[in-house]
Enzyme design. Structure first.
Site, PDB file in Angstrom:
ATOM      1  N   GLU A  13      28.406 107.935   1.258  1.00 32.79           N
ATOM      2  CA  GLU A  13      29.140 106.699   1.534  1.00 32.79           C
ATOM      3  C   GLU A  13      28.610 105.492   0.768  1.00 32.79           C
ATOM      4  OE1 GLU A  13      30.039 109.466   4.885  1.00 32.79           O
ATOM      5  OE2 GLU A  13      28.196 108.869   3.839  1.00 32.79           O
ATOM      6  N   HIS A  51      30.903 109.848  16.638  1.00 37.38           N
ATOM      7  CA  HIS A  51      32.300 109.837  16.217  1.00 37.38           C
ATOM      8  C   HIS A  51      33.145 108.934  17.110  1.00 37.38           C
ATOM      9  CE1 HIS A  51      30.718 113.596  14.523  1.00 37.38           C
ATOM     10  NE2 HIS A  51      31.665 113.507  13.605  1.00 37.38           N
TER      11      HIS A  51
END
Length: 661
Positions: free
Chosen positions: A400, A467
């Site tokens: 990322e 998540h």
């Protein structure tokens, strides 16, 4: 003095002499700076004495409009690009004629005029930025390369490895330059890595590499020139390890006591300037008189430009300018929706907005994990590859940080970039370039960050601690970012289109629980919605409810179950900029306010909003400002624990308690 071995090949006398001038000028500037430091006229200096040949050779081998990303001891990059000395002196002295309006020091700046992109102190991101710049060249089919510098210490950073991997997978024409001077500040190489040569690290990425004597200007220039031309014709990344040494400390105050004297003596004999000067004299290209004349001319230029800067006024602080420059200028253009609508889900509205924006912006790309043929973890970009191709819909490796940096580089080189975090939680591994590069770049040197970071977020799906987070407070705290958080399909589509149009970095939160559960009539055509405009969903006289994201739907559910409660319900829609006017006007009318957020309480947007209400509406309040949020734990997996964590179950009672106050 032991001389280096030079091979002029077919270089003309004029080229040989020009290389000498480019070596001599930064050396003389540095010698001037070292005197000024001792006189207390310069506060800090990172010396590149002893390794100038690398900067000079590379810049001389590049085309003038090819980007170079140097570090803080690459003065010769700036002088070889012919930046006037008075502008560099102004930059170092914090004067207005520099490149950063006194906001940055030394070489922490860039300039589009000279195709230079300066570093930040977190060294790693610039490697990924080079990837993005090169990607823009490649997509436009321009035969250009990008050169990016790092030191041997910087090769230990994860961003270095991420950037090499991306460049290799995407076959990007990036010249990765390692200046191996033996020490990362004071830590020797044997305490930093175990491979024999840093160039060997390229093998793991299927990348070509070379080792070059970084003190030999002719080797640097001729070899880089050949490599660069080959890269232009056959786009690919190349890693070069330059062996060199810096004769001063990491910065001037550090000194060099940690360096053995025999090592200093050895490298002094390999001085790139002195050896080259002797060589040019031996072959009759440079005479003593010519050398003396060059030095006198440079000295006059240095002294003259230094005096010019001493006459420049000091920066005067102006609050309006400081606040305005945090963001790139953007004039919002309203595009009103057409009449034809379709009842679609939030996820469909986001996908539709993205697709229509891709049709409007030829320079728009999206990058992320599994977003191409697979369509993304949530299928937002399903079908995009068929319509726009893999050049614009780009699967990325799992890295990322470098992908965010690449998006930044793509923006620098004229593009618009969207980066999808597969889950908003994963932004933590891309946090540094967002908050330290994207957010600050316009304030630092007037460069936009035309990047949207998409953030699938939120709880309610029993997805556990990694998540399910809604981490908007990480970014509302950071000046320079815009933060969007829609609760409805209509808003999501219009705000997404605006986010893509806006040249500033936008963090766009998309609540996963709402993706497929919330439907709304949404115009089929392209339209935009302005940032900083909250939505008043319900009107009432008793209380103001302020929320966003999933909180909006929780509040609607509670109000529907309690029709006796007459409330203003405000959906903030954007958290930066924040529509405080709508909130304050409502509080002044109802005299009570409750703020609902999904994130845990401490340090969240509700806390700041509560403080602002207290400061601006205190005399209108009939009760304390009430905040309702998730508990102070990580978000758990099991349904019963997650329901306890989330504020939905506590909101109704808190609202009734406030009304009864």
């Amino acid at each position: 003095m032991k001389q280096l071995h030079y091979d002029r090949k077919n270089l003309s006398d004029q080229v040989l002499l020009e290389l000498y001038k480019r070596l001599l000028k930064p050396r003389m500037v540095e010698e001037k700076m070292l005197i000024l430091i001792r006189q207390g006229k310069v506060s800090k200096w990172f010396s590149g004495i002893g390794q100038e040949a690398i900067s000079v050779g590379i810049v001389s081998a590049l085309q003038p409009d090819e980007y170079v990303l140097p570090m803080h001891r690459n003065l010769a990059v700036f002088t070889s690009r012919d930046i006037p000395l008075h502008r560099l002196f102004s930059q170092w002295q914090g004067k207005a004629n520099g490149f950063t309006k006194g906001r940055e020091r030394s070489f922490h700046f860039g300039t589009q005029e000279y195709h230079i992109v300066g570093m930040i102190s977190h060294l790693g991101p610039q490697m990924g930025v080079a990837d993005g710049i090169a990607l823009a060249h490649k997509l436009r089919q321009e035969k250009k390369i990008t050169a990016v510098f790092t030191g041997e210490g910087g090769t230990s950073e994860g961003d270095f490895h991420e950037a090499l991997n991306i460049a290799s997978v995407w076959e990007l024409p990036v010249l990765f330059v390692i200046e191996n001077n033996g020490y990362g500040l004071s830590t020797p190489t044997n305490e930093q890595y175990r491979c024999e040569h840093l160039a060997d690290r390229a093998k793991g990425y299927g990348m070509e590499s070379h080792i070059i004597d970084g003190n030999n200007i002719l080797d640097v220039y001729t070899q880089v020139q050949a490599i660069a031309q080959s890269m232009r014709e056959n786009p690919r990344p190349v890693l070069i390890e330059f062996l060199t040494f810096r004769m001063r400390g990491h910065e001037e105050a550090s000194g060099t006591k940690y360096v053995p004297q025999e090592l200093m003596d050895m490298w002094e004999k390999k001085d790139p300037l002195e050896n080259y000067r002797l060589y040019l004299k031996q072959i009759g290209v440079l005479s003593e008189a010519m050398d003396q004349q060059l030095r006198e001319e440079f000295k006059k230029e240095i002294d003259k430009d230094w005096q010019v800067v001493q006459q420049e006024p000091e920066i005067v602080a102006d609050l309006t300018t400081e606040l305005a420059d945090m963001y790139a200028p953007y004039q919002y253009e309203e595009v009103k929706p057409g009449g034809e609508v379709a009842n679609i889900r939030l996820i469909d509205a986001i996908s539709q907005g993205l697709m229509q924006s891709f049709e409007r912006h030829d320079n728009l790309i999206i990058m992320g994990q599994d977003i191409a043929e697979y369509g993304g973890a949530f299928k937002v970009t399903d079908g995009f590859v068929d319509k726009f191709g893999k050049a614009r819909i780009r699967n990325t490796p799992i890295c990322e940080s470098a992908v965010v940096s690449a998006a930044m580089g793509y923006s620098i080189n004229g593009g618009k970039a969207i980066m999808e975090m597969q889950f908003g939680d994963f932004v933590s591994t891309g946090f540094n370039p967002i908050v330290n590069y994207l957010a600050k770049i316009h304030y630092r040197w007037n460069e936009k960050a035309d990047v949207v970071v998409r953030m699938p977020c939120g709880g309610g799906t029993q997805a556990g601690p990694f998540h399910s987070q809604t981490n908007e407070a990480w970014f509302t705290k950071t000046p320079g970012l815009k933060v969007v958080y829609p609760a409805f399909p209509f808003d999501a589509k219009g705000l997404m289109n605006t986010a893509i149009n806006d040249p500033n970095p936008v963090i766009f939160f998309e609540h996963k629980l709402l993706y497929r559960s919330i439907y709304q009539d949404v115009p089929k055509d392209y339209y935009t919605l302005a940032f900083g405009k909250a939505s008043l969903l319900r009107e009432g006289e008793q209380v103001s409810i302020v929320t966003f994201g999933a909180g909006v739907h929780w509040a609607l559910e509670i109000l529907d179950a309690n029709p006796q409660i007459k409330a203003d319900l405000i959906d903030l829609r954007t958290l930066q900029p924040l529509d405080t006017e709508t909130v304050f006007n409502s509080v002044k009318k109802t005299n009570k306010v409750i703020i609902l957020q999904e994130d845990s309480m401490f340090g969240g947007i509700a806390s700041d909003l509560s403080a602002m209400i207290m400061e601006n509406c205190f005399e209108y309040l009939d009760a304390p400002v009430k905040r309702v949020a998730s508990i102070e734990t990580a978000i758990p997996f099991v349904k019963a624990l997650e329901e306890q964590y989330l504020p939905k179950g506590r909101f109704e009672q808190a609202l009734k308690d406030l009304l009864a106050y």
